[in-house]
Motif scaffolding. Structure first.
Motif, PDB file in Angstrom:
ATOM      1  N   ASP A   1       0.793  -1.236   0.000  1.00 32.88           N
ATOM      2  CA  ASP A   1       0.000   0.000   0.000  1.00 32.88           C
ATOM      3  C   ASP A   1       0.819   1.276   0.000  1.00 32.88           C
ATOM      4  O   ASP A   1       0.323   2.341  -0.390  1.00 32.88           O
TER       5      ASP A   1
ATOM      6  N   TYR B   1      -8.145  -6.189  -2.223  1.00 33.53           N
ATOM      7  CA  TYR B   1      -8.619  -5.004  -1.521  1.00 33.53           C
ATOM      8  C   TYR B   1      -9.929  -4.529  -2.116  1.00 33.53           C
ATOM      9  O   TYR B   1     -10.164  -4.655  -3.320  1.00 33.53           O
TER      10      TYR B   1
ATOM     11  N   SER C   1     -11.499  -1.955   2.790  1.00 35.01           N
ATOM     12  CA  SER C   1     -10.250  -2.483   3.333  1.00 35.01           C
ATOM     13  C   SER C   1      -9.509  -1.419   4.147  1.00 35.01           C
ATOM     14  O   SER C   1      -9.516  -0.236   3.808  1.00 35.01           O
TER      15      SER C   1
ATOM     16  N   THR D   1      -5.796  -1.027   5.149  1.00 35.99           N
ATOM     17  CA  THR D   1      -4.427  -1.503   5.029  1.00 35.99           C
ATOM     18  C   THR D   1      -3.594  -0.978   6.190  1.00 35.99           C
ATOM     19  O   THR D   1      -4.070  -0.212   7.025  1.00 35.99           O
TER      20      THR D   1
ATOM     21  N   ILE E   1      -9.378   3.474  -1.117  1.00 31.72           N
ATOM     22  CA  ILE E   1      -8.987   2.334  -1.935  1.00 31.72           C
ATOM     23  C   ILE E   1      -9.547   2.552  -3.339  1.00 31.72           C
ATOM     24  O   ILE E   1     -10.726   2.836  -3.504  1.00 31.72           O
TER      25      ILE E   1
END
Length: 306
Positions: free
Chosen positions: A98, A125, A129, A131, A147
């Motif tokens: 990410d 993802y 999500s 991260t 995202i």
């Protein structure tokens, strides 16, 4: 006193937002990169710990990776506007970690830029999500970050022509640094963007990767005719930029296989294989032992191909 200064820093971040003081580094006449800190992501660095690059194609910018947050991407673009006030047409996302792609949410929102990259981002993802950047950074550092989906998934060598510039996007084809990795080559100025297949100045994280895959990827990169190589992490963008990575994985493979031949156990492998040539590199203490242990698990039953 240090605690007070750090508290004031956090207050400044909270009140005024995270200012990264970003400065583009010129690689050649059409390429500028933002080179992240040789650190793990933290509230202190706001997630600015990976490299991403702008290529001027004449009428547009094309990005190779996008940084780890919306705010990093936004502030980087504001600096690039001072060099040439161009829209971003395309963002090429090299792998699913990410710190390299969350910033694409800025370019999607501002320019509706086309997002090109690995399928694993879409697979692993979705909009809900969270991260590690969402978990580790302050609210101000991660604000506005979303995202975003890759619109053109790359599974075979692909050439994109943007204005007068061609971008060759080449999948490694096996697990190397991540489950899927791309590198990008610009023939016009012989610039190679390796992303995290290559790092310098710090120890790589091979938690999702493969020693054998990394060495295969390095061989692929060595076959390219390049003047500059931009790593995923690190400040050396010269022809020598991949030397550390090649040495590290070559020695790691050799030494772990020798230890296995000598019946060293998984329990003792990190006591035997220490990779001390790299002990002064950033993140050695945090990452090297894990890399050695994972290499043992990968290579324990490995047989060299004929």
């Amino acid at each position: 006193m240090k605690r007070i200064l750090f508290s004031l820093l956090l207050v400044n971040i909270s009140l005024f937002g995270f200012d990264y003081h970003l400065k583009p580094q010129k690689v050649n006449d059409t390429t500028w990169c933002f080179l992240g800190k040789l650190e793990a992501p933290s509230k202190h660095n706001g997630g600015f710990m990976s490299n991403h690059c702008y290529v001027n194609t004449g009428k547009h910018y094309v990005l190779i990776d996008a940084g780890g947050t919306y705010e990093i991407a936004k502030q980087a673009y504001e600096q690039m506007q001072k060099i040439a006030d161009l829209p971003v047409s395309t963002v090429i996302l090299t792998h699913e970690h990410d710190d390299h792609w969350l910033g694409a949410s800025f370019h999607k929102e501002k320019f509706n830029a086309k997002l090109v990259g690995v399928a694993s981002i879409n697979k692993n993802y979705d909009k809900n999500s969270k991260t590690r950047m969402f978990r580790m950074l302050s609210a101000d550092a991660i604000k506005n970050t979303k995202i975003v989906k890759v619109e053109q998934e790359i599974s075979e060598p692909t050439t994109l022509k943007i204005d007068d510039t061609s971008f060759q996007i080449i999948p490694v084809g096996v697990k190397a640094h991540a489950s899927e990795d791309l590198f990008v080559y610009v023939p016009k100025n012989k610039t190679l963007f390796s992303s995290d297949i290559v790092m310098n100045g710090r120890i790589t994280s091979n938690r999702d990767g493969s020693v054998i895959g990394q060495l295969k990827a390095v061989k692929m990169l060595e076959k390219m005719d390049f003047k500059n190589l931009v790593p995923g992490h690190g400040f050396d963008t010269s022809k020598n930029a991949m030397n550390e990575t090649k040495q590290y994985f070559t020695l790691l493979k050799q030494r772990v296989l020798e230890a296995i031949e000598n019946e060293v156990s998984a329990q003792d492998i990190t006591k035997v294989v220490k990779m001390e040539e790299f002990k002064n590199k950033a993140l050695y203490d945090e990452l090297n032992s894990r890399n050695v242990f994972d290499a043992f698990n990968e290579l324990e039953f490995y047989e060299e191909e004929e």
